[in-house]
Design a protein around this motif. Structure first.
Motif, PDB file in Angstrom:
ATOM      1  N   ASN A  92       0.825  -1.211   0.000  1.00  0.00           N
ATOM      2  CA  ASN A  92       0.000   0.000   0.000  1.00  0.00           C
ATOM      3  C   ASN A  92       0.856   1.256   0.000  1.00  0.00           C
ATOM      4  N   LYS A  93       1.904   1.248   0.805  1.00  0.00           N
ATOM      5  CA  LYS A  93       2.797   2.406   0.842  1.00  0.00           C
ATOM      6  C   LYS A  93       3.559   2.549  -0.467  1.00  0.00           C
ATOM      7  N   LYS A  94       3.887   1.415  -1.089  1.00  0.00           N
ATOM      8  CA  LYS A  94       4.581   1.461  -2.368  1.00  0.00           C
ATOM      9  C   LYS A  94       3.691   2.090  -3.435  1.00  0.00           C
ATOM     10  N   LYS A  95       2.410   1.706  -3.448  1.00  0.00           N
ATOM     11  CA  LYS A  95       1.469   2.311  -4.398  1.00  0.00           C
ATOM     12  C   LYS A  95       1.309   3.805  -4.130  1.00  0.00           C
ATOM     13  N   GLU A  96       1.232   4.163  -2.855  1.00  0.00           N
ATOM     14  CA  GLU A  96       1.105   5.571  -2.479  1.00  0.00           C
ATOM     15  C   GLU A  96       2.332   6.364  -2.945  1.00  0.00           C
ATOM     16  N   TYR A  97       3.508   5.781  -2.752  1.00  0.00           N
ATOM     17  CA  TYR A  97       4.748   6.429  -3.183  1.00  0.00           C
ATOM     18  C   TYR A  97       4.761   6.601  -4.703  1.00  0.00           C
ATOM     19  N   GLU A  98       4.399   5.541  -5.435  1.00  0.00           N
ATOM     20  CA  GLU A  98       4.389   5.616  -6.894  1.00  0.00           C
ATOM     21  C   GLU A  98       3.366   6.638  -7.386  1.00  0.00           C
ATOM     22  N   GLN A  99       2.244   6.754  -6.695  1.00  0.00           N
ATOM     23  CA  GLN A  99       1.234   7.742  -7.065  1.00  0.00           C
ATOM     24  C   GLN A  99       1.783   9.159  -6.877  1.00  0.00           C
ATOM     25  N   LYS A 100       2.481   9.389  -5.776  1.00  0.00           N
ATOM     26  CA  LYS A 100       3.075  10.710  -5.541  1.00  0.00           C
ATOM     27  C   LYS A 100       4.124  11.035  -6.602  1.00  0.00           C
ATOM     28  N   VAL A 101       4.933  10.040  -6.964  1.00  0.00           N
ATOM     29  CA  VAL A 101       5.943  10.246  -7.999  1.00  0.00           C
ATOM     30  C   VAL A 101       5.285  10.604  -9.325  1.00  0.00           C
ATOM     31  N   ASN A 102       4.223   9.871  -9.687  1.00  0.00           N
ATOM     32  CA  ASN A 102       3.518  10.160 -10.930  1.00  0.00           C
ATOM     33  C   ASN A 102       2.879  11.545 -10.917  1.00  0.00           C
ATOM     34  N   GLU A 103       2.348  11.962  -9.770  1.00  0.00           N
ATOM     35  CA  GLU A 103       1.775  13.305  -9.659  1.00  0.00           C
ATOM     36  C   GLU A 103       2.843  14.372  -9.870  1.00  0.00           C
ATOM     37  N   ARG A 104       4.019  14.175  -9.247  1.00  0.00           N
ATOM     38  CA  ARG A 104       5.118  15.133  -9.440  1.00  0.00           C
ATOM     39  C   ARG A 104       5.559  15.179 -10.895  1.00  0.00           C
ATOM     40  N   ARG A 105       5.653  14.015 -11.525  1.00  0.00           N
ATOM     41  CA  ARG A 105       6.060  13.970 -12.934  1.00  0.00           C
ATOM     42  C   ARG A 105       5.036  14.657 -13.830  1.00  0.00           C
ATOM     43  N   ASN A 106       3.765  14.414 -13.586  1.00  0.00           N
ATOM     44  CA  ASN A 106       2.716  15.057 -14.378  1.00  0.00           C
ATOM     45  C   ASN A 106       2.739  16.574 -14.201  1.00  0.00           C
ATOM     46  N   LYS A 107       2.978  17.007 -12.972  1.00  0.00           N
ATOM     47  CA  LYS A 107       3.049  18.444 -12.708  1.00  0.00           C
ATOM     48  C   LYS A 107       4.216  19.063 -13.474  1.00  0.00           C
ATOM     49  N   LEU A 108       5.371  18.406 -13.437  1.00  0.00           N
ATOM     50  CA  LEU A 108       6.537  18.921 -14.165  1.00  0.00           C
ATOM     51  C   LEU A 108       6.300  18.924 -15.670  1.00  0.00           C
ATOM     52  N   ASP A 109       5.635  17.884 -16.178  1.00  0.00           N
ATOM     53  CA  ASP A 109       5.319  17.835 -17.610  1.00  0.00           C
ATOM     54  C   ASP A 109       4.395  18.979 -18.007  1.00  0.00           C
ATOM     55  N   SER A 110       3.390  19.245 -17.187  1.00  0.00           N
ATOM     56  CA  SER A 110       2.463  20.327 -17.525  1.00  0.00           C
ATOM     57  C   SER A 110       3.168  21.679 -17.460  1.00  0.00           C
ATOM     58  N   GLU A 111       4.076  21.854 -16.488  1.00  0.00           N
ATOM     59  CA  GLU A 111       4.836  23.102 -16.412  1.00  0.00           C
ATOM     60  C   GLU A 111       5.739  23.253 -17.633  1.00  0.00           C
ATOM     61  N   ARG A 112       6.360  22.161 -18.052  1.00  0.00           N
ATOM     62  CA  ARG A 112       7.238  22.196 -19.218  1.00  0.00           C
ATOM     63  C   ARG A 112       6.439  22.479 -20.487  1.00  0.00           C
ATOM     64  N   ASN A 113       5.257  21.891 -20.606  1.00  0.00           N
ATOM     65  CA  ASN A 113       4.421  22.098 -21.786  1.00  0.00           C
ATOM     66  C   ASN A 113       3.867  23.521 -21.867  1.00  0.00           C
ATOM     67  N   ALA A 114       3.764  24.196 -20.737  1.00  0.00           N
ATOM     68  CA  ALA A 114       3.276  25.574 -20.742  1.00  0.00           C
ATOM     69  C   ALA A 114       4.223  26.491 -21.513  1.00  0.00           C
ATOM     70  N   TRP A 115       5.494  26.108 -21.598  1.00  0.00           N
ATOM     71  CA  TRP A 115       6.493  26.929 -22.292  1.00  0.00           C
ATOM     72  C   TRP A 115       6.614  26.583 -23.768  1.00  0.00           C
ATOM     73  N   SER A 116       5.744  25.734 -24.303  1.00  0.00           N
ATOM     74  CA  SER A 116       5.845  25.323 -25.698  1.00  0.00           C
ATOM     75  C   SER A 116       5.600  26.474 -26.667  1.00  0.00           C
ATOM     76  N   PHE A 117       4.969  27.542 -26.213  1.00  0.00           N
ATOM     77  CA  PHE A 117       4.721  28.685 -27.095  1.00  0.00           C
ATOM     78  C   PHE A 117       6.023  29.317 -27.583  1.00  0.00           C
ATOM     79  N   GLN A 118       7.126  29.107 -26.858  1.00  0.00           N
ATOM     80  CA  GLN A 118       8.408  29.681 -27.264  1.00  0.00           C
ATOM     81  C   GLN A 118       8.888  29.102 -28.589  1.00  0.00           C
ATOM     82  N   LYS A 119       8.493  27.889 -28.898  1.00  0.00           N
ATOM     83  CA  LYS A 119       8.951  27.213 -30.115  1.00  0.00           C
ATOM     84  C   LYS A 119       7.963  27.343 -31.264  1.00  0.00           C
ATOM     85  N   ASP A 120       6.894  28.081 -31.060  1.00  0.00           N
ATOM     86  CA  ASP A 120       5.856  28.215 -32.072  1.00  0.00           C
ATOM     87  C   ASP A 120       6.357  29.064 -33.237  1.00  0.00           C
ATOM     88  N   ASP A 121       6.315  28.500 -34.453  1.00  0.00           N
ATOM     89  CA  ASP A 121       6.786  29.200 -35.648  1.00  0.00           C
ATOM     90  C   ASP A 121       5.632  29.688 -36.514  1.00  0.00           C
TER      91      ASP A 121
END
Length: 140
Positions: free
Chosen positions: A45-74
């Motif tokens: 259960n704790k392992k699943k909880e840990y993996e869920q937190k890791v996935n949430e952090r990764r998703n948050k970082l991905d969304s933050e990174r994708n917010a800057w995609s306008f810089q590459k818009d041609d």
């Protein structure tokens, strides 16, 4: 208080006690962290909880990174407009929006930031070329 006073304080009995207490606190914190990791490995259960937190952090970082995609818009649009809108809505942070390290403020400086700030600007991926600066094209 001079340098020798500092050395005396470090190597005196009081300094040795303080160092030992600090090392003991550090060791205890590390042992607690290690116990928590081992417990998480043993308990599914704790392992699943840990993996869920890791996935949430990764998703948050991905969304933050994708917010800057306008810089590459041609598409020819001005990225400054998008940059201002995203900054106003709070989806991106740039300049004074980014927290500064108060321990690095000196002589009127607001302090250093722990991230690169030049890549937080709208035109970083597009560059600027001054057409009139081409010496060979203007040479007649």
């Amino acid at each position: 208080m001079g340098m020798f006073d500092d050395l005396n304080l470090i190597f005196s009995d009081k300094g040795k006690k303080n160092r030992k207490a600090y090392e003991d606190r550090q060791r205890q914190e590390q042992e607690e962290a290690q116990r928590a990791i081992l417990e998480a490995r043993r308990n599914p259960n704790k392992k699943k909880e840990y993996e869920q937190k890791v996935n949430e952090r990764r998703n948050k970082l991905d969304s933050e990174r994708n917010a800057w995609s306008f810089q590459k818009d041609d598409s020819g649009g001005d990225p400054l407009q998008t940059w201002r809108e995203l900054r106003k809505s709070g989806k991106i942070k740039a300049g004074d929006d980014i927290a500064r390290d108060p321990t690095s403020s000196r002589l009127g400086s607001a302090g250093l930031q722990d991230v690169r700030t030049d890549d937080k600007l709208p035109y970083i991926e597009q560059g600027y070329v001054d057409e009139s600066a081409d010496a060979f094209a203007n040479f007649k």
